[in-house]
Scaffold this motif. Structure first.
Motif, PDB file in Angstrom:
ATOM      1  N   TRP A 126       3.127 -36.045 141.417  1.00 44.82           N
ATOM      2  CA  TRP A 126       3.885 -35.294 140.411  1.00 44.82           C
ATOM      3  C   TRP A 126       4.309 -36.175 139.237  1.00 44.82           C
ATOM      4  CZ3 TRP A 126       8.959 -36.341 138.954  1.00 44.82           C
ATOM      5  CH2 TRP A 126       9.678 -37.215 139.775  1.00 44.82           C
ATOM      6  N   CYS A 127       4.516 -37.468 139.486  1.00 47.97           N
ATOM      7  CA  CYS A 127       5.027 -38.360 138.444  1.00 47.97           C
ATOM      8  C   CYS A 127       3.932 -39.225 137.826  1.00 47.97           C
ATOM      9  CB  CYS A 127       6.130 -39.248 139.014  1.00 47.97           C
ATOM     10  SG  CYS A 127       5.715 -40.048 140.573  1.00 47.97           S
ATOM     11  N   ALA A 128       2.668 -38.845 138.007  1.00 50.04           N
ATOM     12  CA  ALA A 128       1.581 -39.604 137.399  1.00 50.04           C
ATOM     13  C   ALA A 128       1.713 -39.580 135.886  1.00 50.04           C
ATOM     14  CB  ALA A 128       0.238 -39.024 137.826  1.00 50.04           C
ATOM     15  N   ASP A 129       1.829 -40.746 135.278  1.00 46.40           N
ATOM     16  CA  ASP A 129       2.037 -40.826 133.833  1.00 46.40           C
ATOM     17  C   ASP A 129       1.676 -42.236 133.382  1.00 46.40           C
ATOM     18  OD1 ASP A 129       3.398 -41.168 131.200  1.00 46.40           O
ATOM     19  OD2 ASP A 129       4.187 -39.179 131.650  1.00 46.40           O
ATOM     20  N   LEU A 130       0.976 -42.321 132.269  1.00 47.56           N
ATOM     21  CA  LEU A 130       0.577 -43.637 131.758  1.00 47.56           C
ATOM     22  C   LEU A 130       1.773 -44.497 131.392  1.00 47.56           C
ATOM     23  CD1 LEU A 130      -2.468 -42.646 129.524  1.00 47.56           C
ATOM     24  CD2 LEU A 130      -2.526 -43.837 131.727  1.00 47.56           C
ATOM     25  N   LEU A 131       2.915 -43.869 131.095  1.00 45.02           N
ATOM     26  CA  LEU A 131       4.116 -44.616 130.726  1.00 45.02           C
ATOM     27  C   LEU A 131       5.129 -44.690 131.872  1.00 45.02           C
ATOM     28  CD1 LEU A 131       4.666 -43.216 127.102  1.00 45.02           C
ATOM     29  CD2 LEU A 131       3.449 -45.293 127.814  1.00 45.02           C
ATOM     30  N   SER A 132       4.723 -44.351 133.066  1.00 49.49           N
ATOM     31  CA  SER A 132       5.645 -44.361 134.197  1.00 49.49           C
ATOM     32  C   SER A 132       6.152 -45.774 134.486  1.00 49.49           C
ATOM     33  CB  SER A 132       4.953 -43.820 135.448  1.00 49.49           C
ATOM     34  OG  SER A 132       5.802 -43.968 136.580  1.00 49.49           O
ATOM     35  N   PRO A 133       7.434 -45.900 134.848  1.00 55.89           N
ATOM     36  CA  PRO A 133       7.944 -47.220 135.249  1.00 55.89           C
ATOM     37  C   PRO A 133       7.395 -47.680 136.589  1.00 55.89           C
ATOM     38  CG  PRO A 133       9.624 -45.539 135.553  1.00 55.89           C
ATOM     39  CD  PRO A 133       8.489 -44.877 134.826  1.00 55.89           C
ATOM     40  N   SER A 134       6.805 -46.752 137.350  1.00 56.90           N
ATOM     41  CA  SER A 134       6.214 -47.125 138.637  1.00 56.90           C
ATOM     42  C   SER A 134       4.756 -47.516 138.447  1.00 56.90           C
ATOM     43  CB  SER A 134       6.287 -45.960 139.634  1.00 56.90           C
ATOM     44  OG  SER A 134       5.455 -46.210 140.745  1.00 56.90           O
ATOM     45  N   PRO A 135       4.357 -48.726 138.851  1.00 56.51           N
ATOM     46  CA  PRO A 135       2.943 -49.099 138.754  1.00 56.51           C
ATOM     47  C   PRO A 135       2.033 -48.139 139.515  1.00 56.51           C
ATOM     48  CG  PRO A 135       4.293 -51.044 139.185  1.00 56.51           C
ATOM     49  CD  PRO A 135       5.196 -49.847 139.335  1.00 56.51           C
ATOM     50  N   VAL A 136       2.518 -47.585 140.633  1.00 60.90           N
ATOM     51  CA  VAL A 136       1.710 -46.647 141.413  1.00 60.90           C
ATOM     52  C   VAL A 136       1.457 -45.371 140.613  1.00 60.90           C
ATOM     53  CG1 VAL A 136       1.676 -45.165 143.460  1.00 60.90           C
ATOM     54  CG2 VAL A 136       2.415 -47.547 143.648  1.00 60.90           C
ATOM     55  N   ILE A 280       3.822 -52.428 148.194  1.00 63.19           N
ATOM     56  CA  ILE A 280       3.525 -51.562 147.051  1.00 63.19           C
ATOM     57  C   ILE A 280       4.231 -50.223 147.209  1.00 63.19           C
ATOM     58  CG2 ILE A 280       1.682 -50.266 145.898  1.00 63.19           C
ATOM     59  CD1 ILE A 280      -0.182 -52.619 146.505  1.00 63.19           C
ATOM     60  N   ALA A 281       4.181 -49.651 148.416  1.00 64.12           N
ATOM     61  CA  ALA A 281       4.853 -48.378 148.668  1.00 64.12           C
ATOM     62  C   ALA A 281       6.365 -48.525 148.581  1.00 64.12           C
ATOM     63  CB  ALA A 281       4.448 -47.844 150.043  1.00 64.12           C
ATOM     64  N   LEU A 282       6.905 -49.620 149.108  1.00 60.50           N
ATOM     65  CA  LEU A 282       8.351 -49.844 149.045  1.00 60.50           C
ATOM     66  C   LEU A 282       8.836 -49.927 147.603  1.00 60.50           C
ATOM     67  CD1 LEU A 282       8.896 -52.418 151.939  1.00 60.50           C
ATOM     68  CD2 LEU A 282      10.004 -50.191 151.748  1.00 60.50           C
ATOM     69  N   ASN A 283       8.143 -50.684 146.775  1.00 59.87           N
ATOM     70  CA  ASN A 283       8.538 -50.803 145.372  1.00 59.87           C
ATOM     71  C   ASN A 283       8.414 -49.468 144.649  1.00 59.87           C
ATOM     72  OD1 ASN A 283       9.160 -53.561 145.448  1.00 59.87           O
ATOM     73  ND2 ASN A 283       7.024 -54.141 145.161  1.00 59.87           N
ATOM     74  N   HIS A 284       7.360 -48.725 144.952  1.00 55.05           N
ATOM     75  CA  HIS A 284       7.172 -47.410 144.331  1.00 55.05           C
ATOM     76  C   HIS A 284       8.302 -46.460 144.708  1.00 55.05           C
ATOM     77  CE1 HIS A 284       5.428 -43.663 143.021  1.00 55.05           C
ATOM     78  NE2 HIS A 284       5.377 -43.206 144.259  1.00 55.05           N
ATOM     79  N   LEU A 285       8.672 -46.451 145.982  1.00 52.54           N
ATOM     80  CA  LEU A 285       9.746 -45.558 146.427  1.00 52.54           C
ATOM     81  C   LEU A 285      11.063 -45.899 145.744  1.00 52.54           C
ATOM     82  CD1 LEU A 285       8.965 -45.367 150.256  1.00 52.54           C
ATOM     83  CD2 LEU A 285       8.699 -43.531 148.569  1.00 52.54           C
ATOM     84  N   GLN A 286      11.333 -47.164 145.585  1.00 52.89           N
ATOM     85  CA  GLN A 286      12.576 -47.571 144.942  1.00 52.89           C
ATOM     86  C   GLN A 286      12.625 -47.075 143.490  1.00 52.89           C
ATOM     87  OE1 GLN A 286      13.480 -51.701 145.478  1.00 52.89           O
ATOM     88  NE2 GLN A 286      15.430 -51.586 144.429  1.00 52.89           N
ATOM     89  N   ILE A 287      11.527 -47.227 142.770  1.00 52.77           N
ATOM     90  CA  ILE A 287      11.476 -46.733 141.393  1.00 52.77           C
ATOM     91  C   ILE A 287      11.542 -45.211 141.373  1.00 52.77           C
ATOM     92  CG2 ILE A 287      10.048 -46.610 139.310  1.00 52.77           C
ATOM     93  CD1 ILE A 287       8.916 -49.372 140.115  1.00 52.77           C
TER      94      ILE A 287
END
Length: 337
Positions: A126-136, A280-287
């Motif tokens: 849902w949050c897929a975006d080229l400017l997303s703060p999440s690298p994932v 990678i998943a942990l960092n993504h979840l935090q963001i």
């Protein structure tokens, strides 16, 4: 003479063995097999899960989404591909490999199936975006762009937060200490939720009428955080207190929500899952928690999409599932397992 029944498509389902992040591939494979669709199930390991897929009627292919020779072999002769990739490294490589395999799938003759791959369903975010703060999320937007750059028509399904995600994060602490903890959030902040089973149901519905969805912008929910150009699937909006109440009902004990610092949440989740959640998943979840908090604070909660768009979508009920798998149902199944 009775009219001839339309030929059911053949589908390559990646991630068919299932996993801890929603198991959409597994659920989709089972749905397709039940309605008589030819399923080629791509799995990483030939284990008991693969054996059960064979028993259900699937052709099981063992391979790695990061190996072009494996995916190219699996894509030969099928009509459609369902692509899903866990939150881990390698998404862009896997997407590129899948797109190339789809492009080249018709170059070799296969006696029993069609000669070209007609379409791809990409399980995005849902949050897929080229400017997303999440690298994932940034990589998911790039993944969508990779698929769209190739000629094979692709439908991108953008699901909200999976129920399985919350059970993974909160299940142990809810059962052991009677609390669920999340960083950044207030008790009244709402979380957009979807069941992995509902995403699989959406993919199944798209496969029944692929041309109605390919390359079209038809959202069901909208948010300022999301560019409205893909199929966005949300079945529930629950506050943190409401999520705690669902855990209370499932475990038949009082469970409360408790804010926690990002550092403490990270450590607790890493410990409670025995290190099974990759970094990678942990960092993504935090963001992701910060993005949900920001959406709530800015007053841009998910709301129904434009009525004319929703009304124009064929089989809207099938896409959202006639009876979405609620968080209550997910938790009850977990508690009784």
């Amino acid at each position: 003479m009775a009219p001839q029944e339309a030929k059911k498509p053949s589908v390559l389902v990646t991630g068919a063995a299932g996993g801890m992040q929603g198991a959409t591939g597994r659920v989709l494979a089972e749905r397709l097999l039940k309605r008589g669709v030819y399923v080629r199930a791509l799995v990483r390991t030939d284990d008991e899960r693969a054996a059960s897929l064979r028993a259900a009627g699937a052709e099981v292919v063992v391979g790695d989404l990061l190996k072009i020779e494996d995916v190219a072999r699996a894509a030969q002769g099928v009509d459609y591909m369902f692509f899903t990739f866990a939150v881990q490294g390698g998404l862009l490589e896997a997407s590129t490999i899948a797109a190339i395999a789809a492009r080249d799938a018709g170059k070799r003759h296969h006696a029993h199936h069609s000669l070209c791959l007609k379409g791809i369903i990409n399980n995005s975010q849902w949050c897929a975006d080229l400017l997303s703060p999440s690298p994932v999320s940034h990589r998911h937007a790039l993944s969508e762009a990779v698929f769209d750059a190739f000629a094979t028509p692709t439908v991108h399904l953008r699901g909200a937060i999976y129920h399985a995600n919350l059970t993974m994060q909160f299940g142990r602490s809810a059962g052991a200490s009677g609390v669920i903890r999340a960083p950044y959030m207030a008790a009244e902040d709402k979380v957009p939720l979807i069941a992995g089973a509902d995403v699989a149901a959406a993919a199944d519905a798209v496969l029944k009428d692929f041309q109605s969805y390919a390359g079209q912008a038809r959202p069901f929910m909208k948010s300022r955080l999301v560019q409205i150009d893909k199929l966005l699937l949300v079945s529930q909006l629950l506050s943190m207190d409401e999520i705690a109440a669902e855990f209370s009902n499932a475990f038949k004990k009082q469970v409360a929500f408790q804010p926690i610092t990002p550092e403490a949440w990270y450590q607790e989740l890493n410990t409670s899952t025995g290190g099974m959640v990759n970094s990678i998943a942990l960092n993504h979840l935090q963001i992701l928690w910060t993005m949900i908090r920001d959406s709530n604070q800015e007053g841009h909660n998910f709301v129904p999409g434009p009525a004319e768009l929703v009304a124009a979508v064929p089989a809207t009920e099938a896409i959202l599932a006639q009876k979405p798998a609620s968080f209550s149902e997910t938790l009850m199944a977990m508690a009784s397992a």
